[in-house]
Design a protein around this motif. Sequence first.
Motif, mmCIF file in Angstrom:
data_model
loop_
_atom_site.group_PDB
_atom_site.id
_atom_site.type_symbol
_atom_site.label_atom_id
_atom_site.label_comp_id
_atom_site.label_asym_id
_atom_site.label_seq_id
_atom_site.Cartn_x
_atom_site.Cartn_y
_atom_site.Cartn_z
ATOM 1 N N HIS A 6 -0.385 -5.925 -0.307
ATOM 2 C CA HIS A 6 -1.141 -4.866 0.578
ATOM 3 C C HIS A 6 -2.073 -4.057 -0.045
ATOM 4 O O HIS A 6 -3.010 -3.497 0.514
ATOM 5 C CB HIS A 6 0.075 -4.151 1.294
ATOM 6 N N ARG A 7 -1.623 -3.700 -1.253
ATOM 7 C CA ARG A 7 -2.678 -3.014 -2.262
ATOM 8 C C ARG A 7 -3.727 -3.882 -2.798
ATOM 9 O O ARG A 7 -4.775 -3.178 -2.588
ATOM 10 C CB ARG A 7 -1.815 -2.403 -3.541
ATOM 11 N N ALA A 8 -3.377 -5.066 -2.902
ATOM 12 C CA ALA A 8 -4.678 -5.669 -3.234
ATOM 13 C C ALA A 8 -5.979 -5.965 -2.043
ATOM 14 O O ALA A 8 -6.852 -5.763 -2.317
ATOM 15 C CB ALA A 8 -4.381 -7.276 -3.696
ATOM 16 N N LEU A 9 -5.108 -5.909 -0.838
ATOM 17 C CA LEU A 9 -5.933 -6.219 0.273
ATOM 18 C C LEU A 9 -6.626 -4.954 0.478
ATOM 19 O O LEU A 9 -7.747 -4.916 1.291
ATOM 20 C CB LEU A 9 -5.175 -6.315 1.570
ATOM 21 N N ALA A 10 -6.161 -3.756 0.332
ATOM 22 C CA ALA A 10 -6.750 -2.546 0.498
ATOM 23 C C ALA A 10 -7.697 -2.304 -0.443
ATOM 24 O O ALA A 10 -8.992 -1.603 0.050
ATOM 25 C CB ALA A 10 -5.591 -1.338 0.031
ATOM 26 N N VAL A 11 -7.720 -2.676 -1.691
ATOM 27 C CA VAL A 11 -8.947 -2.912 -2.575
ATOM 28 C C VAL A 11 -10.102 -3.669 -2.010
ATOM 29 O O VAL A 11 -11.196 -3.340 -2.232
ATOM 30 C CB VAL A 11 -8.641 -3.187 -3.950
ATOM 31 N N ALA A 12 -9.770 -4.752 -1.511
ATOM 32 C CA ALA A 12 -10.677 -5.715 -0.994
ATOM 33 C C ALA A 12 -11.506 -5.107 0.542
ATOM 34 O O ALA A 12 -12.541 -5.535 0.570
ATOM 35 C CB ALA A 12 -9.942 -6.996 -0.275
ATOM 36 N N ALA A 129 -7.340 -8.830 -8.337
ATOM 37 C CA ALA A 129 -7.423 -9.714 -6.861
ATOM 38 C C ALA A 129 -8.114 -8.978 -5.725
ATOM 39 O O ALA A 129 -8.772 -9.913 -5.048
ATOM 40 C CB ALA A 129 -5.768 -9.768 -6.358
ATOM 41 N N GLY A 130 -8.052 -7.753 -5.503
ATOM 42 C CA GLY A 130 -8.618 -7.305 -4.387
ATOM 43 C C GLY A 130 -10.419 -7.576 -4.613
ATOM 44 O O GLY A 130 -10.830 -7.796 -3.659
ATOM 45 N N LYS A 131 -10.730 -6.929 -5.784
ATOM 46 C CA LYS A 131 -12.150 -7.222 -5.961
ATOM 47 C C LYS A 131 -12.414 -8.447 -5.949
ATOM 48 O O LYS A 131 -13.710 -8.908 -5.427
ATOM 49 C CB LYS A 131 -12.724 -6.776 -7.320
ATOM 50 N N SER A 132 -11.860 -9.533 -6.446
ATOM 51 C CA SER A 132 -12.035 -10.835 -6.501
ATOM 52 C C SER A 132 -12.252 -11.630 -4.789
ATOM 53 O O SER A 132 -13.198 -12.211 -4.458
ATOM 54 C CB SER A 132 -11.122 -11.859 -7.105
#
Length: 254
Positions: A6-12, A129-132
């Motif tokens: 969920h943290r990676a998705l927040a960055v995305a 992961a989020g930025k990718s």
Amino acid sequence: MSFRAHRALAVAWKEALDLKKNPGLVASMLALPAALVLVPVGIIWSYVHNPDDISLRTIALYYDPGLPLHASAARFLVDKLLADWFGLFLLMPVFTPILISSQSVAGEKERRTLEPLLAAPLGPAELVAGKSLAAVVPAVAISWLAFGFFVVPVLPNGMWLFGVGVVAPLFAFLGNGIAVLVSARVGESRLAQQLSALVVLPLMGLVGAQLAGWIRAGTSYYALLGAVVLVLDILLVVASVRLFDRERLVSRWV
């Protein structure tokens, strides 16, 4: 710090909102797909519209001197174009994430928004992961959308279906991985974009070799190419996480 999806998705999601505020970047992302669809459709239309043109057989014999007399030169050239053009089509999922990922860190440095992001409770893997995701998902979506427009007038063969469904996402990860690494090491997004775009040059060389008839492209060829890119993708992901040094980024650029 353990990885939390969920943290990676927040960055995305944050990156997606930033992309939405940059219509010029979105327009540049759509320019290449438009060209890669319209140009081959126009060429194929010219082949089909004038199938008895003697110049078509001359061109076909250059690529295959043993082409039978009863074989349709127009059909041969259409099949060859579909095989060779896919190499150019693969430039799209490589090039598109570079436009986005080059802004991922270098752009944050220029906007002075890097410090709050690094101060957040995020691990390097979650940031990468989020930025990718924010770069790869639009790249793959645009590739599939362009392929959808391409299918309507041309109806490509199984090689295209395999390539767009499997190989194109792998190439999107390749372009993104290189752009993230470069973006984390330079101070300007434009420089990051230019350096990352150098990855396209070897692919252009392969495409040129195909168009010249030096490489016979096909499903096996692209499967092998995809396997090589898969290995490179894994190495780039590992390198991105290890080299994404938060303390270095803060001390040097903030």
